[in-house]
Design a protein around this motif. Structure first.
Motif, PDB file in Angstrom:
ATOM      1  N   ALA A  88       0.846  -1.191   0.000  1.00 12.12           N
ATOM      2  CA  ALA A  88       0.000   0.000   0.000  1.00 12.12           C
ATOM      3  C   ALA A  88       0.879   1.237   0.000  1.00 12.12           C
ATOM      4  O   ALA A  88       2.000   1.215   0.500  1.00 12.12           O
ATOM      5  N   ASP A  89       0.348   2.322  -0.538  1.00  7.76           N
ATOM      6  CA  ASP A  89       1.073   3.590  -0.501  1.00  7.76           C
ATOM      7  C   ASP A  89       1.094   4.149   0.911  1.00  7.76           C
ATOM      8  O   ASP A  89       0.133   4.009   1.674  1.00  7.76           O
ATOM      9  N   CYS A  90       2.207   4.796   1.288  1.00  4.97           N
ATOM     10  CA  CYS A  90       2.249   5.521   2.544  1.00  4.97           C
ATOM     11  C   CYS A  90       3.065   6.799   2.329  1.00  4.97           C
ATOM     12  O   CYS A  90       3.646   6.993   1.260  1.00  4.97           O
ATOM     13  N   TYR A  91       3.103   7.668   3.349  1.00  5.92           N
ATOM     14  CA  TYR A  91       3.687   8.996   3.159  1.00  5.92           C
ATOM     15  C   TYR A  91       4.655   9.391   4.266  1.00  5.92           C
ATOM     16  O   TYR A  91       4.988  10.542   4.418  1.00  5.92           O
ATOM     17  N   HIS A  92       5.053   8.410   5.051  1.00  9.78           N
ATOM     18  CA  HIS A  92       6.111   8.666   6.017  1.00  9.78           C
ATOM     19  C   HIS A  92       6.791   7.332   6.294  1.00  9.78           C
ATOM     20  O   HIS A  92       6.263   6.268   5.959  1.00  9.78           O
ATOM     21  N   VAL A  93       7.977   7.384   6.870  1.00 12.07           N
ATOM     22  CA  VAL A  93       8.709   6.153   7.163  1.00 12.07           C
ATOM     23  C   VAL A  93       8.167   5.575   8.458  1.00 12.07           C
ATOM     24  O   VAL A  93       8.283   6.175   9.528  1.00 12.07           O
ATOM     25  N   GLN A  94       7.551   4.416   8.352  1.00  6.96           N
ATOM     26  CA  GLN A  94       6.966   3.783   9.533  1.00  6.96           C
ATOM     27  C   GLN A  94       8.035   3.015  10.318  1.00  6.96           C
ATOM     28  O   GLN A  94       9.139   2.773   9.830  1.00  6.96           O
ATOM     29  N   ASP A  95       7.692   2.612  11.530  1.00  9.49           N
ATOM     30  CA  ASP A  95       8.596   1.758  12.307  1.00  9.49           C
ATOM     31  C   ASP A  95       8.729   0.409  11.590  1.00  9.49           C
ATOM     32  O   ASP A  95       7.742  -0.142  11.113  1.00  9.49           O
ATOM     33  N   ASN A  96       9.936  -0.119  11.573  1.00  7.88           N
ATOM     34  CA  ASN A  96      10.173  -1.409  10.921  1.00  7.88           C
ATOM     35  C   ASN A  96       9.506  -1.498   9.551  1.00  7.88           C
ATOM     36  O   ASN A  96       8.711  -2.394   9.290  1.00  7.88           O
ATOM     37  N   PRO A  97       9.834  -0.585   8.663  1.00 11.58           N
ATOM     38  CA  PRO A  97       9.078  -0.540   7.404  1.00 11.58           C
ATOM     39  C   PRO A  97       9.224  -1.811   6.569  1.00 11.58           C
ATOM     40  O   PRO A  97       8.366  -2.107   5.750  1.00 11.58           O
ATOM     41  N   TYR A  98      10.299  -2.559   6.754  1.00 13.17           N
ATOM     42  CA  TYR A  98      10.538  -3.726   5.908  1.00 13.17           C
ATOM     43  C   TYR A  98      10.158  -5.037   6.572  1.00 13.17           C
ATOM     44  O   TYR A  98      10.420  -6.109   6.028  1.00 13.17           O
ATOM     45  N   GLU A  99       9.561  -4.964   7.761  1.00 12.55           N
ATOM     46  CA  GLU A  99       9.332  -6.195   8.535  1.00 12.55           C
ATOM     47  C   GLU A  99       8.545  -7.249   7.742  1.00 12.55           C
ATOM     48  O   GLU A  99       8.984  -8.386   7.569  1.00 12.55           O
ATOM     49  N   LEU A 100       7.367  -6.865   7.248  1.00 14.83           N
ATOM     50  CA  LEU A 100       6.542  -7.843   6.529  1.00 14.83           C
ATOM     51  C   LEU A 100       7.161  -8.226   5.188  1.00 14.83           C
ATOM     52  O   LEU A 100       7.046  -9.365   4.736  1.00 14.83           O
ATOM     53  N   GLU A 101       7.816  -7.270   4.546  1.00 18.09           N
ATOM     54  CA  GLU A 101       8.437  -7.561   3.253  1.00 18.09           C
ATOM     55  C   GLU A 101       9.515  -8.628   3.405  1.00 18.09           C
ATOM     56  O   GLU A 101       9.595  -9.574   2.616  1.00 18.09           O
ATOM     57  N   ILE A 102      10.345  -8.491   4.425  1.00 13.69           N
ATOM     58  CA  ILE A 102      11.400  -9.477   4.655  1.00 13.69           C
ATOM     59  C   ILE A 102      10.812 -10.842   4.990  1.00 13.69           C
ATOM     60  O   ILE A 102      11.242 -11.875   4.458  1.00 13.69           O
ATOM     61  N   LYS A 103       9.782 -10.852   5.857  1.00 19.82           N
ATOM     62  CA  LYS A 103       9.135 -12.141   6.178  1.00 19.82           C
ATOM     63  C   LYS A 103       8.553 -12.788   4.922  1.00 19.82           C
ATOM     64  O   LYS A 103       8.624 -14.014   4.736  1.00 19.82           O
ATOM     65  N   ALA A 104       7.943 -11.969   4.087  1.00 18.66           N
ATOM     66  CA  ALA A 104       7.341 -12.517   2.870  1.00 18.66           C
ATOM     67  C   ALA A 104       8.408 -13.157   1.984  1.00 18.66           C
ATOM     68  O   ALA A 104       8.265 -14.304   1.540  1.00 18.66           O
ATOM     69  N   ILE A 105       9.498 -12.439   1.761  1.00 19.62           N
ATOM     70  CA  ILE A 105      10.537 -12.955   0.862  1.00 19.62           C
ATOM     71  C   ILE A 105      11.190 -14.197   1.461  1.00 19.62           C
ATOM     72  O   ILE A 105      11.413 -15.203   0.765  1.00 19.62           O
ATOM     73  N   ASP A 106      11.484 -14.157   2.738  1.00 12.29           N
ATOM     74  CA  ASP A 106      12.195 -15.281   3.348  1.00 12.29           C
ATOM     75  C   ASP A 106      11.322 -16.528   3.506  1.00 12.29           C
ATOM     76  O   ASP A 106      11.836 -17.603   3.808  1.00 12.29           O
ATOM     77  N   SER A 107      10.016 -16.392   3.282  1.00 11.65           N
ATOM     78  CA  SER A 107       9.132 -17.571   3.361  1.00 11.65           C
ATOM     79  C   SER A 107       8.783 -18.125   1.982  1.00 11.65           C
ATOM     80  O   SER A 107       7.930 -19.011   1.866  1.00 11.65           O
ATOM     81  N   ILE A 108       9.422 -17.619   0.932  1.00 14.99           N
ATOM     82  CA  ILE A 108       9.187 -18.152  -0.418  1.00 14.99           C
ATOM     83  C   ILE A 108       9.614 -19.605  -0.473  1.00 14.99           C
ATOM     84  O   ILE A 108      10.638 -19.983   0.084  1.00 14.99           O
ATOM     85  N   LYS A 109       8.814 -20.404  -1.180  1.00 15.54           N
ATOM     86  CA  LYS A 109       9.143 -21.825  -1.338  1.00 15.54           C
ATOM     87  C   LYS A 109       9.504 -22.122  -2.795  1.00 15.54           C
ATOM     88  O   LYS A 109       9.114 -21.392  -3.710  1.00 15.54           O
ATOM     89  N   LEU A 110      10.221 -23.224  -2.972  1.00 12.58           N
ATOM     90  CA  LEU A 110      10.691 -23.628  -4.299  1.00 12.58           C
ATOM     91  C   LEU A 110       9.542 -23.651  -5.313  1.00 12.58           C
ATOM     92  O   LEU A 110       8.491 -24.228  -5.063  1.00 12.58           O
ATOM     93  N   GLY A 111       9.765 -23.033  -6.450  1.00 12.38           N
ATOM     94  CA  GLY A 111       8.795 -23.099  -7.539  1.00 12.38           C
ATOM     95  C   GLY A 111       7.744 -22.018  -7.516  1.00 12.38           C
ATOM     96  O   GLY A 111       6.833 -22.025  -8.351  1.00 12.38           O
ATOM     97  N   GLU A 112       7.866 -21.079  -6.607  1.00 10.38           N
ATOM     98  CA  GLU A 112       6.854 -20.032  -6.528  1.00 10.38           C
ATOM     99  C   GLU A 112       7.180 -18.857  -7.444  1.00 10.38           C
ATOM    100  O   GLU A 112       8.329 -18.630  -7.824  1.00 10.38           O
ATOM    101  N   VAL A 113       6.114 -18.124  -7.765  1.00 13.80           N
ATOM    102  CA  VAL A 113       6.229 -16.872  -8.503  1.00 13.80           C
ATOM    103  C   VAL A 113       5.670 -15.784  -7.605  1.00 13.80           C
ATOM    104  O   VAL A 113       4.519 -15.849  -7.185  1.00 13.80           O
TER     105      VAL A 113
END
Lengths: 222, 222, 222, 222, 222, 222
Positions: A60-85
């Protein structure tokens, strides 16, 4: 999921199918809104086909730097499984590049086959060098920090006007991006292979000089 | 139409002219809205020029499968004559791919030189392999059945914002698509060839280091 | 301006920087709207980087041929200095090709490194042959005479949504076009070079198999 | 221009005509692009008709405060003649309010009947109180200084997609804005008055209960 | 259809329901795309509710005057039945006014309750005087002759992004236009009436000063 | 904040100022992007002025019903303080009505003066009856559940293209919506009151018949 069976699916789809015949098959099954908008284009103008299971991320769009802005993004990437898009939904934001080289690298190392981003990306030269296929709506060398944030992942998202559920099969080629609902994958593959034969007959007879009217009367394919 | 004369026209235009000089010539003759919107782009990013007489087809969006949905489309394609360029008007629909490989194959076998589609197309890889030049506004691997239907052909249509009459001369290159009204073709060719000379002089003197002001004062070309 | 120092800047930027790291550096300095809209794309899909000082030109739409329509345009082009990049603002007009081959030739002969046009251009094949890099929003083979006119130059303009002042440093690559305010150039170069190192570390550790979470915790770069 | 004759024209048009019948009449005469885009709307949602001769003004976007920024704008307004309608062309800018209360007041005092602005306006409450009819595309309380500038007047302009020449007759009501080329005004008035009769007959018979098929067969009006 | 039962439906819906509560009820039943785009607005800014059964008409853009251009349009209008609401689909054309006073008059005389047009209309003053409610996307005083043509009627159409089948119940108020699939009408009415009660309780307690948190905890309505 | 002082500010602004003169004053102070897009319009076409302190809420599109979907929305509304104006940022979503009657009622009971929503709203008739002023981009009677969710509040947001910080002063009238940064409010009020006098002089002299040129030479106001 049975890995051998899944590999077989990917191989057959990559070798013998294309987005148009898959879309036609989904049409016949009554699924008529499974193709993303024409604004989703491959990063490179070649024929490399991207196939795999949807790993969805919602931003989602936001307009200020939130606390831990990358928290969910990192969790999402690190939980990718083989063969996913990776399927990234940004609500069509053009404020920043949602995806880039470092996310591509991290995703590829976890086993991702590529990414489909309904939004802009950056680091295009390095992503091409990495050999990681990405479909997106354009390019912008602007960071997401303070502009966009991942708000959820592994949930239904909309990308290119299509609702994508985690585990749906993504098939993308230079004509566009098709989403095959998870429960229909094997049926779609089987029926699409049949359709390919019908089109081959039509093409052959057209090339032999018959009119479209004659050939359509015979095969009913257009 | 005299076939030898027509071949000569095509050869001269292909060898010596380009869309910009044709547009300028039409401007001078008072025809100032003969160039299609910038959204019409060649399927392949190369310099292949497409020239020929407009064979117009008019399509409309629909929302159910009508009786004999392909009747007019088949008649239109099977009536293509040697040297024509299909001009497809879809009212800028993005719901489906109006044009594809089988229509390209059938059209080419009838003698079509290519197609200009104000809308989306599919089967892009196979159309490129077929060597059939197509200009369009984008790609979508979705069938027209139940989404779009041919409602007329060999009638005036609008494509890319230009009214095209059957028999108008289409000239398309990587700059864009120009429509030369049928009655002006020979006059436009003659005047455009003259203009090419003026531009060559201007270019040569610029490359020799003269300022734009000096060269424009001498040739009046910019 | 010290020519040797300027050459050094250009060389460093061309060899070691890219638009994303420059944009991130400007973000850190609080300049968060320095990247043009994603609609500005390079004429050729390659990696050629365009760097240089902005030479601004402001155009406006018109609807008749004015007296001396090219007067300001010629003055603008003939006053280009070595190392400049033409920045053309057309208020996003799609009525004509603002830029073309003869202007490219004249500009190059005066020392221009390339052009960034927030508008359409024409003569694309010849501009490519000339080796003059141009970024633009599309192509249209239509002359500006009676459609658009240069109304000012060497003044602040808006291009791609960014205010560009004469003398600002333009940096464009396949990700997009960044504008570095004149007074910040040396600071941006120095800080961006530092950032490149951080990203290299992140990339290397990701390729060694560490998770994004681990690497982000270590370097704080994403 | 004969003032008495002109007053008679205005009176007849105001009393008996409406934009739809004028547009139909222009269609019959082969002038099929004389109605402005649907985005031009009256400031007040009432039936006040605006009729008069076009006084054209051409503006362009700019990004700094130029010397004498209001010079041409003041000349344009102070040269308005009795019975004119200001037609402002801003190339559809949404950056500022091109028109406002003080310009309305000055124009009205010179004799203007109203204004048609293809752009935004401001001071809407005071303009309504002044009783000065304005058609425009929206509202924005932002000054033009450093954002837009008048670059010409008494020249052909485009407004709402229609080329308007100085002296053309503007007719605007709640359906939209029609431009009658100067040389056609008397012919259009005469033919439009005839058309009004045909529509009255059709309406009357429909209200008496006849089917559309019956009434169309009789009068040929729809 | 039982006329008394249908009248009862119309009366209840007009007296007690509104578009928002109907949309919520359809959401609960899993029908989440039944509300037209926000571009469909009532001709008059009042609270007049329009309810009735869809009489669908499909139009398409054209560029010349066809033989019998009004044939299908007249058949469509003359076959309107008591209590119907004309639903006109023009594929969002802005080239002409699809609907006008004479069609309104003829439709009203056949028993139509109003019209919903995904396109432009004309003759707005006279339609208001006639007391015939119309929802549309805007106004343009331009005839359809040579610009648009009815290609089908009594078939599924898309209007405002919703597929409408003949016989579906249309409910339009100043919030927007909702389409209730024919088979769900009675279920939707019953459930929507229940919802109205829940909202009344919430509103009353909010007006008594309770916080939104307290009231939501109690009624679960927002 | 001193309540008496704040009431005085509100009274002066409501009685004597208008959006245009406030925008001009901000321009003079170098704040040139403080007016929202022209798409933000008052719910009712009247002159009711809305003034108050921004209470910001940030929403995002979503595609499934999340756990506790209303948690942040309820907290945001229940924390409204006397004299605030809700500023809702939806990233210009048109998928649902972000705001409605129950939120208006709850907000009003907490002391809100009105709402500015960069998005769609519903329950328009009841909001008007409630006497709660709302500015928005349109209407849609569709619930946010499963379509949009509040992701943050009391943070900087973008609405209508302007960054709004909590506590900024919102001033909205029928010309549009202006945002006065918190720290500038008293300075803007003082300078705007001065400007009003200059405009009054200009208007008076224009109405006495002087030309715009004469009056501008005297007062320098346009």
């Amino acid at each position: 999921m049975n890995a051998a069976k899944e590999n077989e699916r990917i191989e057959i789809m990559t070798a013998s199918l294309y987005s148009a015949v898959i879309s036609d098959t989904l049409d016949d099954l009554g699924y008529r809104n499974q193709v993303m908008r024409e604004t989703l284009r491959p990063l490179e103008a070649n024929d490399k086909i991207l196939v795999g299971r949807a790993k969805t991320i919602l931003a989602a769009d936001c307009y200020h730097v939130q606390d831990n802005p990358y928290e969910l993004e990192i969790k999402a990437i690190d939980s990718i499984k083989l063969g996913e898009v990776v399927v990234g939904s940004t609500n069509q934001s053009v404020r920043n590049g949602f995806w880039g080289e470092l996310l591509s690298t991290a995703s590829k190392m976890r086993g991702a086959r590529g990414a489909v981003v309904d939004g802009l990306i950056r680091d295009t030269r390095k992503i091409i060098e990495l050999g990681f296929p990405v479909y997106c709506t354009g390019f912008k060398p602007v960071d997401s920090k303070g502009r966009g944030i991942v708000v959820d992942y592994d949930v239904p998202v909309e990308a290119g006007g299509v609702i994508v559920y985690p585990g749906d099969m993504i098939f993308a080629d230079r004509d566009g991006v098709v989403v095959i609902p998870n429960g229909l994958v094997d049926e779609v593959i089987a029926k699409a292979l049949n359709k390919v034969n019908g089109e081959n007959n039509t093409r052959r007879e057209l090339l032999e000089g018959r009119t479209l009217g004659e050939v359509y009367a015979k095969y009913g394919v257009l």
